[in-house]
Each structure stands twice: as structure tokens, then as C-alpha cells.
Design an enzyme around this catalytic site. Structure first.
Site, short mmCIF file in Angstrom:
data_model
loop_
_atom_site.label_atom_id
_atom_site.label_comp_id
_atom_site.label_asym_id
_atom_site.label_seq_id
_atom_site.Cartn_x
_atom_site.Cartn_y
_atom_site.Cartn_z
N LEU A 1 23.83 56.67 20.96
CA LEU A 1 23.98 56.70 19.26
C LEU A 1 22.65 57.55 18.82
O LEU A 1 22.55 58.47 18.41
CB LEU A 1 24.76 55.85 18.96
CG LEU A 1 25.98 55.25 19.39
CD1 LEU A 1 26.79 53.86 18.84
CD2 LEU A 1 26.80 56.33 19.29
N CYS A 2 21.90 56.55 18.33
CA CYS A 2 20.89 56.76 17.40
C CYS A 2 19.45 57.59 18.23
O CYS A 2 18.98 58.55 17.50
CB CYS A 2 20.05 55.39 16.49
SG CYS A 2 21.38 54.81 15.51
N CYS A 3 19.58 57.08 19.37
CA CYS A 3 18.42 57.72 19.93
C CYS A 3 18.75 59.37 20.61
O CYS A 3 18.10 60.18 20.02
CB CYS A 3 18.10 56.89 21.35
SG CYS A 3 17.34 55.30 21.33
N LYS B 1 16.89 53.86 7.69
CA LYS B 1 18.00 54.94 7.81
C LYS B 1 19.33 54.38 7.78
O LYS B 1 19.41 52.99 7.90
CB LYS B 1 17.64 55.84 9.18
CG LYS B 1 17.87 54.73 10.60
CD LYS B 1 17.43 55.71 11.60
CE LYS B 1 17.92 54.96 12.78
NZ LYS B 1 19.20 54.98 13.12
N THR C 1 19.02 61.47 17.18
CA THR C 1 17.80 61.65 16.55
C THR C 1 16.89 62.75 17.46
O THR C 1 16.19 63.67 17.13
CB THR C 1 16.77 60.25 16.68
OG1 THR C 1 17.29 59.43 15.59
CG2 THR C 1 15.21 60.62 16.18
#
Length: 195
Positions: free
Chosen positions: A136-138, A104, A141
Site C-alpha cells: 500500500l503506502c510503500c 500524510k 510511494t
């Protein structure tokens, strides 16, 4: 008492028949944040494998300035560059040859990756989110999984970020509107009882 407890009014256990474990961006670049939670991430991976829950890793990196997007501006070009040691998944992870690795370039593991298609093809309706960075990413998502119709379980002790205040803020937000919070103990009890 954790600051997010008052928002955690919904409780549920993952269904091993319809769940996937997402291990988000446990890469060398993020190792200072990832090392403290590594035992909990590994414990969650092992519990999921024992319950025959597929483990899916994500790896965030950039191949060229063409895929930096807003991240290039936001982080002043301090990005994870593909092909470097920093971009690789941490060697301590229990990664197996048949585990999927989703590549990603943005915070979300769903944006332009094929992750949703993969989950749907396997009949999976739930995701358990672990890894870095919590906020952020967690979090991105988890939110995107929710709006795409997946039931979300978010680990309070197998996610981490740059400071506790940001971590707690995410847990509050997700417990309030997006995800069932879990930890290693709850996952073990939910999947295997008090064995």
C-alpha cells in the site's frame, strides 16, 4: 529462491551523495506488521546514517473526516486518527531531532506533502523505501517516486504487510517496472563494500 528473482534483472547500488532513506509509517497502529522487520529497518537506518544519507520518516494519520477521502470508504472508517497513541511513530525507531517527519493522509508520501520539494532542494535523486505496508503506502510511494523521476531502491527485508503473498506480489511488480530491490546485506555491501 524468492518468487520475484526472475523479475530482478537490474542491479544497482544507491549513491550516498544523492539518496534519502524513506521510513514509511512505522507507527504503533501497524506494530503487528512492523515489529518483525524492526531489526532490518533499524539496520538500514544505521547504515544510511553511517553513509550520511538523510533519514525521512512518514506518519500517516487523519485529523477529521474531511481528509479521509476514499480511505474512509475502503477501510470502513478503520483509520489512524491523529492525536492517538496508534498514530505515533514507534518508540523503538532511532529518530533524531533533526530528522524530517512527513505527515500524510493517503498511501503516497508525495501527494500534498512537500516531500518532492524537500528532496529536490537537497539535490537528492534517489530514494530507499522501507516500512509498512509493502503493498500500500510503500509501493504507492515507490511508484510515484519513479514517475516523478527519482531512482527507487526498495527493501525486500525492511518492508512488510499483512501477508507474504501481497509482499511478494509487490516485489515482483516493482522489480519488473519501478525499483531496484535491496536488502540490509546489499545496502551494506553497496555502501561500504565487504567491511
Amino acid at each position: 529462491m524468492a518468487s520475484y528473482n526472475k523479475y530482478e534483472i537490474r542491479k544497482r547500488n544507491p549513491d550516498p551523495k544523492t539518496s534519502a532513506l524513506l521510513v514509511i509509517d512505522m507507527q504503533n497502529y501497524f506494530s503487528s506488521m512492523a515489529q518483525p522487520i524492526l531489526p532490518n529497518v533499524l539496520s538500514t537506518i544505521h547504515l544510511c546514517r553511517r553513509a550520511s544519507i538523510p533519514v525521512i520518516f512518514t506518519r500517516h494519520s487523519h485529523k477529521s473526516p474531511d481528509d479521509y477521502g476514499m480511505l474512509g470508504e475502503w477501510w470502513n472508517g478503520d483509520l489512524v486518527i491523529d492525536g492517538t497513541v496508534e498514530a505515533e511513530l514507534m518508540s523503538e525507531l532511532d529518530r533524531r531531532p533533526d530528522d524530517v517527519v512527513v505527515e500524510k493522509t493517503v498511501y503516497s508520501a508525495f501527494a500534498n506533502t512537500g516531500l518532492e520539494k524537500l528532496l529536490r532542494e537537497r539535490g537528492l535523486e534517489e530514494v530507499i523505501v522501507t516500512g509498512v505496508m509493502t503493498n500500500l503506502c510503500c509501493e504507492t510511494t515507490a511508484r510515484e517516486a519513479f514517475v516523478r523521476g527519482f531512482r527507487v531502491f526498495f527493501s525486500a527485508d525492511a518492508t512488510a504487510t499483512s501477508d507474504e503473498e501481497l509482499h511478494e506480489a509487490t516485489l515482483k511488480n516493482l522489480a519488473y517496472g519501478f525499483a531496484y530491490l535491496v536488502d540490509c546485506k546489499r545496502i551494506q555491501e553497496g555502501l561500504f563494500g565487504n567491511q
